[in-house]
Write an enzyme that holds these catalytic residues in place. Structure first.
Site, short mmCIF file in Angstrom:
data_model
loop_
_atom_site.label_atom_id
_atom_site.label_comp_id
_atom_site.label_asym_id
_atom_site.label_seq_id
_atom_site.Cartn_x
_atom_site.Cartn_y
_atom_site.Cartn_z
N CYS A 170 0.84 -1.20 0.00
CA CYS A 170 0.00 0.00 0.00
C CYS A 170 0.88 1.26 0.00
O CYS A 170 1.45 1.60 -1.02
CB CYS A 170 -0.98 -0.03 1.17
SG CYS A 170 -2.36 1.12 0.97
N HIS A 197 -3.60 -5.03 0.53
CA HIS A 197 -3.08 -5.46 1.83
C HIS A 197 -3.08 -6.98 1.92
O HIS A 197 -3.99 -7.57 2.50
CB HIS A 197 -3.91 -4.85 2.96
CG HIS A 197 -3.59 -3.42 3.23
ND1 HIS A 197 -2.66 -3.03 4.17
CD2 HIS A 197 -4.06 -2.28 2.66
CE1 HIS A 197 -2.58 -1.71 4.17
NE2 HIS A 197 -3.42 -1.23 3.28
N GLU A 213 -1.45 -8.88 3.78
CA GLU A 213 -1.35 -9.37 5.16
C GLU A 213 -2.71 -9.59 5.81
O GLU A 213 -2.82 -10.25 6.84
CB GLU A 213 -0.51 -8.40 6.02
CG GLU A 213 -1.22 -7.18 6.53
CD GLU A 213 -1.42 -6.08 5.50
OE1 GLU A 213 -1.99 -5.02 5.87
OE2 GLU A 213 -1.00 -6.26 4.34
#
Length: 245
Positions: free
Chosen positions: A115, A217, A219
């Site tokens: 990001c 994102h 994660e």
């Protein structure tokens, strides 16, 4: 047991509250980043903002680097005035992470920008950012509600490292109101959203390092393909520092 590659992850620099009364300026990072690196086999190290002159010494000790998400990059770094919707800059973080990024690229340290991290890669290469995407794409699909990570489709560009790791269009977790404007020198766009927004950037393999940035994102989901690619390259660098990708 093989030595795990050491992966440095940058942190936020912000005020935080916790416990009954604590309210302090902190270097912090959502736990999802640590779990993301650890699940891929990396040994995670937090990298809070520091003296940019020390970035080379830090990069010398790392096997891989993750530039984490977070605050908006200062528009002055790409020659623009702030948009009304652009958040206040965090100069100490911008300076530190730009220095880390430069040091990692110079040394061939594998890196993944997430990001803000991808946006910083673009700014470092002389590119620009679109400071408020809804004005360009005509919708709020990239950040429909603050604090959430809804999914949207991205399509990797054939022949890129991103497509090698993620060969088919897939849904990814999104939360951003800014995006890539002009792509920086040496970088290539390696994935797009359905509305044309650049969703991934990378330096080509021929430039001698694994350097990929994604606007989403990863994660926040169970898909470990990108971070496994990073950790694999970091492991190769640890065992054969002079070897290219």
């Amino acid at each position: 047991m093989p030595i795990q590659p050491l992966i440095g992850v940058t942190t936020y620099s912000t005020r935080a509250r916790w416990g009954a009364a604590w309210d302090r300026h902190c270097s912090l990072l959502p736990t999802a980043y640590a779990r993301y690196v650890q699940r891929a086999g990396g040994l995670m190290l937090l990298l809070p903002p520091d003296n940019p002159a020390l970035a080379g010494a830090v990069a010398d000790r790392l096997d891989g680097l993750v530039l984490a998400g977070g605050e908006d990059v200062d528009p002055a770094l790409y020659g623009e005035q702030p948009h009304p919707r652009t958040a206040a800059p965090v100069p100490e973080r911008d300076r530190w992470e730009l220095a880390l990024l430069a040091a990692a690229l110079e040394r061939g340290v594998p890196l993944l920008g997430i990001c803000r991290g991808m946006q910083l890669m673009n700014v470092h290469a002389g590119g620009t950012l679109n400071q408020h995407l809804p004005e360009t794409v005509g919708h709020k699909g990239h950040n429909p509600r603050v604090g959430t990570f809804p999914d949207h489709l991205v399509e990797p560009v054939a022949g890129t490292v991103t497509a090698h790791l993620m060969p088919a269009p897939c849904e990814v977790a999104t939360h951003h109101h800014q995006g890539v404007g002009k792509v920086g020198a040496g970088l290539i766009a390696s994935a797009h959203a359905e509305d044309g927004t650049v969703e991934a950037l990378e330096y080509p393999w021929g430039q001698g390092c694994f350097a990929v940035g994604v606007q989403w994102h990863p994660e926040m989901r169970d898909d470990l393909r990108l971070v496994r690619g990073l950790v694999e390259m970091a492991g190769r660098r640890r065992t054969a520092p002079s070897a290219g990708p």
